[in-house]
Motif scaffolding. Structure first.
Motif, PDB file in Angstrom:
ATOM      1  N   LEU A  89       0.808  -1.213   0.000  1.00  0.00           N
ATOM      2  CA  LEU A  89       0.000   0.000   0.000  1.00  0.00           C
ATOM      3  C   LEU A  89       0.848   1.274   0.000  1.00  0.00           C
ATOM      4  CD1 LEU A  89      -2.641  -1.113   2.669  1.00  0.00           C
ATOM      5  CD2 LEU A  89      -3.053  -0.817   0.217  1.00  0.00           C
ATOM      6  N   CYS A  90       2.176   1.091  -0.031  1.00  0.00           N
ATOM      7  CA  CYS A  90       3.100   2.238   0.052  1.00  0.00           C
ATOM      8  C   CYS A  90       2.786   3.094   1.270  1.00  0.00           C
ATOM      9  CB  CYS A  90       3.053   3.076  -1.222  1.00  0.00           C
ATOM     10  SG  CYS A  90       3.495   2.174  -2.704  1.00  0.00           S
ATOM     11  N   ALA A  91       2.571   2.428   2.370  1.00  0.00           N
ATOM     12  CA  ALA A  91       2.174   3.114   3.596  1.00  0.00           C
ATOM     13  C   ALA A  91       3.129   2.758   4.738  1.00  0.00           C
ATOM     14  CB  ALA A  91       0.737   2.706   3.975  1.00  0.00           C
ATOM     15  N   PRO A  92       3.347   3.701   5.628  1.00  0.00           N
ATOM     16  CA  PRO A  92       2.936   5.105   5.519  1.00  0.00           C
ATOM     17  C   PRO A  92       3.828   5.853   4.527  1.00  0.00           C
ATOM     18  CG  PRO A  92       3.327   4.471   7.817  1.00  0.00           C
ATOM     19  CD  PRO A  92       3.922   3.412   6.954  1.00  0.00           C
ATOM     20  N   PRO A  93       3.303   6.854   3.831  1.00  0.00           N
ATOM     21  CA  PRO A  93       4.127   7.621   2.897  1.00  0.00           C
ATOM     22  C   PRO A  93       5.100   8.530   3.643  1.00  0.00           C
ATOM     23  CG  PRO A  93       1.950   8.596   3.084  1.00  0.00           C
ATOM     24  CD  PRO A  93       1.906   7.323   3.876  1.00  0.00           C
ATOM     25  N   VAL A  94       6.014   9.090   2.894  1.00  0.00           N
ATOM     26  CA  VAL A  94       6.979  10.009   3.513  1.00  0.00           C
ATOM     27  C   VAL A  94       6.255  11.264   3.976  1.00  0.00           C
ATOM     28  CG1 VAL A  94       8.890   9.157   2.126  1.00  0.00           C
ATOM     29  CG2 VAL A  94       7.516  11.082   1.296  1.00  0.00           C
ATOM     30  N   ASN A  95       6.868  11.932   4.912  1.00  0.00           N
ATOM     31  CA  ASN A  95       6.293  13.169   5.428  1.00  0.00           C
ATOM     32  C   ASN A  95       6.331  14.263   4.359  1.00  0.00           C
ATOM     33  OD1 ASN A  95       5.434  14.670   8.025  1.00  0.00           O
ATOM     34  ND2 ASN A  95       6.980  16.008   7.132  1.00  0.00           N
ATOM     35  N   TRP A  96       5.212  14.917   4.125  1.00  0.00           N
ATOM     36  CA  TRP A  96       5.131  15.980   3.127  1.00  0.00           C
ATOM     37  C   TRP A  96       4.926  17.362   3.770  1.00  0.00           C
ATOM     38  CZ3 TRP A  96       0.764  18.742   3.781  1.00  0.00           C
ATOM     39  CH2 TRP A  96      -0.316  18.082   4.394  1.00  0.00           C
ATOM     40  N   VAL A  97       4.633  17.364   5.081  1.00  0.00           N
ATOM     41  CA  VAL A  97       4.288  18.624   5.746  1.00  0.00           C
ATOM     42  C   VAL A  97       5.523  19.515   5.842  1.00  0.00           C
ATOM     43  CG1 VAL A  97       3.237  19.672   7.778  1.00  0.00           C
ATOM     44  CG2 VAL A  97       2.565  17.361   7.079  1.00  0.00           C
ATOM     45  N   ALA A  98       5.351  20.766   5.503  1.00  0.00           N
ATOM     46  CA  ALA A  98       6.464  21.722   5.566  1.00  0.00           C
ATOM     47  C   ALA A  98       6.926  21.875   7.012  1.00  0.00           C
ATOM     48  CB  ALA A  98       6.026  23.070   5.016  1.00  0.00           C
ATOM     49  N   PRO A  99       8.205  21.682   7.276  1.00  0.00           N
ATOM     50  CA  PRO A  99       8.679  21.789   8.664  1.00  0.00           C
ATOM     51  C   PRO A  99       8.622  23.227   9.163  1.00  0.00           C
ATOM     52  CG  PRO A  99      10.524  21.513   7.163  1.00  0.00           C
ATOM     53  CD  PRO A  99       9.290  21.347   6.334  1.00  0.00           C
ATOM     54  N   ARG A 100       8.324  23.366  10.421  1.00  0.00           N
ATOM     55  CA  ARG A 100       8.345  24.667  11.074  1.00  0.00           C
ATOM     56  C   ARG A 100       9.686  24.856  11.771  1.00  0.00           C
ATOM     57  NH1 ARG A 100       3.740  27.712  12.447  1.00  0.00           N
ATOM     58  NH2 ARG A 100       2.223  27.474  10.758  1.00  0.00           N
ATOM     59  N   ALA A 101      10.215  26.047  11.677  1.00  0.00           N
ATOM     60  CA  ALA A 101      11.461  26.353  12.366  1.00  0.00           C
ATOM     61  C   ALA A 101      11.229  26.289  13.868  1.00  0.00           C
ATOM     62  CB  ALA A 101      11.954  27.739  11.966  1.00  0.00           C
ATOM     63  N   PRO A 102      12.226  25.868  14.627  1.00  0.00           N
ATOM     64  CA  PRO A 102      12.078  25.839  16.086  1.00  0.00           C
ATOM     65  C   PRO A 102      11.693  27.218  16.626  1.00  0.00           C
ATOM     66  CG  PRO A 102      14.063  24.677  15.416  1.00  0.00           C
ATOM     67  CD  PRO A 102      13.550  25.382  14.189  1.00  0.00           C
ATOM     68  N   ALA A 103      10.902  27.212  17.685  1.00  0.00           N
ATOM     69  CA  ALA A 103      10.501  28.452  18.342  1.00  0.00           C
ATOM     70  C   ALA A 103      11.273  28.571  19.651  1.00  0.00           C
ATOM     71  CB  ALA A 103       8.995  28.443  18.614  1.00  0.00           C
ATOM     72  N   ASP A 104      12.118  29.559  19.740  1.00  0.00           N
ATOM     73  CA  ASP A 104      12.975  29.733  20.925  1.00  0.00           C
ATOM     74  C   ASP A 104      13.778  28.464  21.213  1.00  0.00           C
ATOM     75  OD1 ASP A 104      12.014  32.317  21.320  1.00  0.00           O
ATOM     76  OD2 ASP A 104      10.337  31.610  22.540  1.00  0.00           O
ATOM     77  N   GLY A 105      14.231  27.830  20.135  1.00  0.00           N
ATOM     78  CA  GLY A 105      15.037  26.633  20.284  1.00  0.00           C
ATOM     79  C   GLY A 105      14.251  25.367  20.518  1.00  0.00           C
ATOM     80  N   ARG A 106      12.928  25.476  20.636  1.00  0.00           N
ATOM     81  CA  ARG A 106      12.100  24.304  20.886  1.00  0.00           C
ATOM     82  C   ARG A 106      11.528  23.786  19.576  1.00  0.00           C
ATOM     83  NH1 ARG A 106       8.070  26.924  25.159  1.00  0.00           N
ATOM     84  NH2 ARG A 106       8.231  28.548  23.556  1.00  0.00           N
ATOM     85  N   PRO A 107      11.587  22.474  19.317  1.00  0.00           N
ATOM     86  CA  PRO A 107      11.037  21.932  18.075  1.00  0.00           C
ATOM     87  C   PRO A 107       9.527  22.101  18.034  1.00  0.00           C
ATOM     88  CG  PRO A 107      11.636  20.166  19.579  1.00  0.00           C
ATOM     89  CD  PRO A 107      12.169  21.428  20.178  1.00  0.00           C
ATOM     90  N   VAL A 108       9.000  22.210  16.833  1.00  0.00           N
ATOM     91  CA  VAL A 108       7.558  22.355  16.634  1.00  0.00           C
ATOM     92  C   VAL A 108       7.035  21.078  15.985  1.00  0.00           C
ATOM     93  CG1 VAL A 108       5.728  23.637  15.469  1.00  0.00           C
ATOM     94  CG2 VAL A 108       7.714  24.858  16.419  1.00  0.00           C
ATOM     95  N   HIS A 109       6.090  20.438  16.622  1.00  0.00           N
ATOM     96  CA  HIS A 109       5.467  19.230  16.081  1.00  0.00           C
ATOM     97  C   HIS A 109       4.241  19.627  15.266  1.00  0.00           C
ATOM     98  CE1 HIS A 109       8.144  17.178  18.815  1.00  0.00           C
ATOM     99  NE2 HIS A 109       7.638  17.872  19.819  1.00  0.00           N
ATOM    100  N   ASP A 110       3.904  18.786  14.316  1.00  0.00           N
ATOM    101  CA  ASP A 110       2.714  19.073  13.514  1.00  0.00           C
ATOM    102  C   ASP A 110       1.443  18.692  14.261  1.00  0.00           C
ATOM    103  OD1 ASP A 110       4.105  20.123  11.299  1.00  0.00           O
ATOM    104  OD2 ASP A 110       4.615  18.090  10.665  1.00  0.00           O
ATOM    105  N   VAL A 111       1.445  17.529  14.917  1.00  0.00           N
ATOM    106  CA  VAL A 111       0.284  17.081  15.690  1.00  0.00           C
ATOM    107  C   VAL A 111       0.775  16.386  16.952  1.00  0.00           C
ATOM    108  CG1 VAL A 111      -1.852  15.744  15.704  1.00  0.00           C
ATOM    109  CG2 VAL A 111      -1.018  16.692  13.542  1.00  0.00           C
ATOM    110  N   VAL A 112       0.119  16.665  18.059  1.00  0.00           N
ATOM    111  CA  VAL A 112       0.305  15.876  19.282  1.00  0.00           C
ATOM    112  C   VAL A 112      -1.018  15.183  19.574  1.00  0.00           C
ATOM    113  CG1 VAL A 112       0.588  15.953  21.781  1.00  0.00           C
ATOM    114  CG2 VAL A 112       2.160  17.216  20.309  1.00  0.00           C
ATOM    115  N   VAL A 113      -0.961  13.880  19.734  1.00  0.00           N
ATOM    116  CA  VAL A 113      -2.141  13.090  20.080  1.00  0.00           C
ATOM    117  C   VAL A 113      -2.101  12.836  21.582  1.00  0.00           C
ATOM    118  CG1 VAL A 113      -3.383  10.925  19.729  1.00  0.00           C
ATOM    119  CG2 VAL A 113      -2.204  12.015  17.804  1.00  0.00           C
ATOM    120  N   ILE A 114      -3.151  13.242  22.252  1.00  0.00           N
ATOM    121  CA  ILE A 114      -3.239  13.057  23.702  1.00  0.00           C
ATOM    122  C   ILE A 114      -4.089  11.822  23.957  1.00  0.00           C
ATOM    123  CG2 ILE A 114      -3.876  14.112  25.896  1.00  0.00           C
ATOM    124  CD1 ILE A 114      -3.755  16.839  24.426  1.00  0.00           C
ATOM    125  N   GLY A 115      -3.457  10.751  24.355  1.00  0.00           N
ATOM    126  CA  GLY A 115      -4.145   9.490  24.585  1.00  0.00           C
ATOM    127  C   GLY A 115      -3.568   8.390  23.721  1.00  0.00           C
ATOM    128  N   GLY A 116      -3.146   7.298  24.355  1.00  0.00           N
ATOM    129  CA  GLY A 116      -2.579   6.170  23.625  1.00  0.00           C
ATOM    130  C   GLY A 116      -3.440   4.930  23.697  1.00  0.00           C
TER     131      GLY A 116
END
Length: 499
Positions: free
Chosen positions: A27-54
């Motif tokens: 299925l060619c899954a999962p595909p490569v990440n296509w989301v444009a990366p965000r520059a770190p904010a005050d040295g902290r990395p920026v995630h695209d999504v955080v899921v709360i709950g496992g």
């Protein structure tokens, strides 16, 4: 069930794991990440999504996001590894209510279904003989699901608050498993389960009582301590019945159900209309129909499963009392004195509240300070006479992507970056973010919607990517250019047909 050697089970699960990996590769899954990366904010990395709950919702939501090419994600769960969700904590039914053949979080992959996992270990004969899925076995399946998909859940991490920080969200973390105190993300998914937008429903009549004399069904209960005790269980829903059974099996002297209803609910109404049409169509219905359907479901109430009810009634010291609402509860001589709405008085030693959960965004610490800015159904819809329902009115009025909507436009725009993928979405979007039947469809909608929002927010970046893309498909040696002939070139003669 046929006994299977541990080594054979391990071999069969490894074979199934290879099948899962092969299916994903096809299925060619999962595909490569296509989301444009965000520059770190005050040295902290920026995630695209955080899921709360496992738990189940968080796992399938995370898998759906990865399959949408959104790979810069984090998954947090406050529970220790293997104890996510209710299945081996406060859930006390012997088996699941859902039919065994439902595909649940498999996300369209046969190799990820419970059936594939079960038959790999125990065989088709055992599958045919299986009636309902044992609850602890479902948790074993979810643990395998997480492992085989290598979903990066971070356990013992509690998200205390979600607050806006510019065009991002800041999550304040606690717990022994956290790697940092704060993380930044563009979007957050609250895959927080049955009480994910609220809290346990604690009636006023127990608020003044010592906590040693009562417990909610979602809490840890020392059932062994109830041996020889008189127990009253409030309610006759699934959680109430399961807790009554636990008390009886632990040796309680008697267990009495007290229910406001005049008779036992017997029909699971929503099961009668379950279909992909209902799942897909419910969010597109107008407010009138969505309210009408959910109001009817609330009024008729989902009955406890037959097996759970028989588990209680087979005990001679179990009693079901209907039309027995609670007027007040008093403490007298170390015991509890319950006065019902009919005026009858009942003495007991311990109360278990099988009263479920209520939706109340103000109760969520994650939303502290701005939960009152979330639009609720009572803010957007006025039901007709006879269909008023305070509980339904407290549900959040969500957008189609499961995100919160501002009560008043412009006062909390960041709410659209928080997605309510839990029980709180039921009135707006149906049973697609908590119950086994529709969970994969809901996760797919969520992932596609988030992908669309991330793409549109970065359209300038993607436009530049389009302009900058220079990888040729043709190398220049696939053809030979030819000169155009002079305009007066000879045309082939045309033969005339016979006259």
């Amino acid at each position: 069930m046929t006994k299977v050697r541990h080594t054979d089970m391990a071999d069969s699960l490894e074979k199934l794991a290879r099948r899962v990996r092969d299916d994903l590769a096809c299925l060619c899954a999962p595909p490569v990440n296509w989301v444009a990366p965000r520059a770190p904010a005050d040295g902290r990395p920026v995630h695209d999504v955080v899921v709360i709950g496992g738990g189940m919702c968080g796992l399938v939501a995370s898998f759906a996001l990865q399959n949408a090419g959104i790979r810069n994600i984090r998954i947090f769960d406050r529970a220790p590894r293997g104890l996510e969700g209710p299945w081996v904590t406060y859930a006390r039914m012997e088996t699941l209510r859902s039919p065994k053949q439902l595909t649940g979080p498999a996300y369209g992959m046969a190799s990820l279904t419970f059936r594939a996992w079960f038959t790999a270990q125990f065989g088709e004969g055992a599958w045919e003989a299986l009636d309902k899925i044992p609850r602890p076995m479902w948790m074993d399946y979810l643990r395998w699901y997480r492992q085989v998909l290598a979903l990066p859940v971070e356990n013992d991490v509690d998200v205390k608050r979600i607050v806006p920080e510019g065009d991002l969200l800041r999550l304040d973390l606690a717990g022994t498993g956290r790697r940092e105190d704060v993380v930044l993300t563009r979007r957050a998914v609250m895959a927080t389960g049955r009480d994910g937008t609220g809290r346990p429903n604690i009636p006023d009549f127990v608020q003044h009582l010592p906590k040693t004399l009562w417990a909610h069904s979602s809490e840890t209960i020392d059932f062994a301590a109830l041996k020889g005790k008189r127990v009253v269980v409030i309610g006759v829903g699934a959680s109430a019945v399961d807790n009554a059974a636990e008390a009886l099996e632990a040796g309680a002297a008697e267990v009495r159900h007290l229910a406001r209803r005049r008779e036992m609910p017997t029909v699971n109404k929503l099961m009668g209309i379950g279909s992909i049409g209902f799942t897909a169509g419910f969010p597109d219905l107008g407010d009138d129909w969505r309210w009408r359907i959910m109001h009817y479901s609330f009024q008729t109430q989902t009955p406890a499963p037959r097996g759970s009810t028989l588990r209680v009634s087979r005990h001679a010291n179990a009693h079901f009392h209907f039309d027995a609402g609670i007027d007040r509860v008093d403490l007298a001589n170390g015991a509890l004195e319950i006065t019902t709405t009919s005026g009858k008085v009942l003495d007991t030693d311990f109360i278990i509240l099988g009263t479920g959960f209520i939706v109340d965004p103000l109760a969520r610490t994650e939303l502290e300070g701005y939960a009152d800015r979330i639009a609720l159904w009572r803010d957007r819809y006025q039901p007709p006479a006879g269909l008023a329902n305070e509980q339904l009115g407290a549900f959040p009025y969500l957008a189609d992507d499961f995100s919160f909507i501002e009560r008043n436009a412009g006062e909390a725009t960041w709410l659209s970056r928080i997605h309510c993928f839990n029980y709180g979405a039921s009135v707006s979007l149906g049973k697609t973010s908590g119950d086994i039947p529709g969970i994969s469809e809901g996760a797919g909608w969520l992932a596609r919607a988030i992908a669309a929002k991330l793409y549109s927010e970065d359209i300038e970046v993607h436009w530049q990517r389009l302009l900058d893309y220079e990888t040729p498909e043709l190398k220049g040696d696939e053809w030979t250019a030819s000169e155009l002939p002079d305009r007066g070139f000879d045309r082939p003669s045309q033969k005339r047909g016979a006259l």
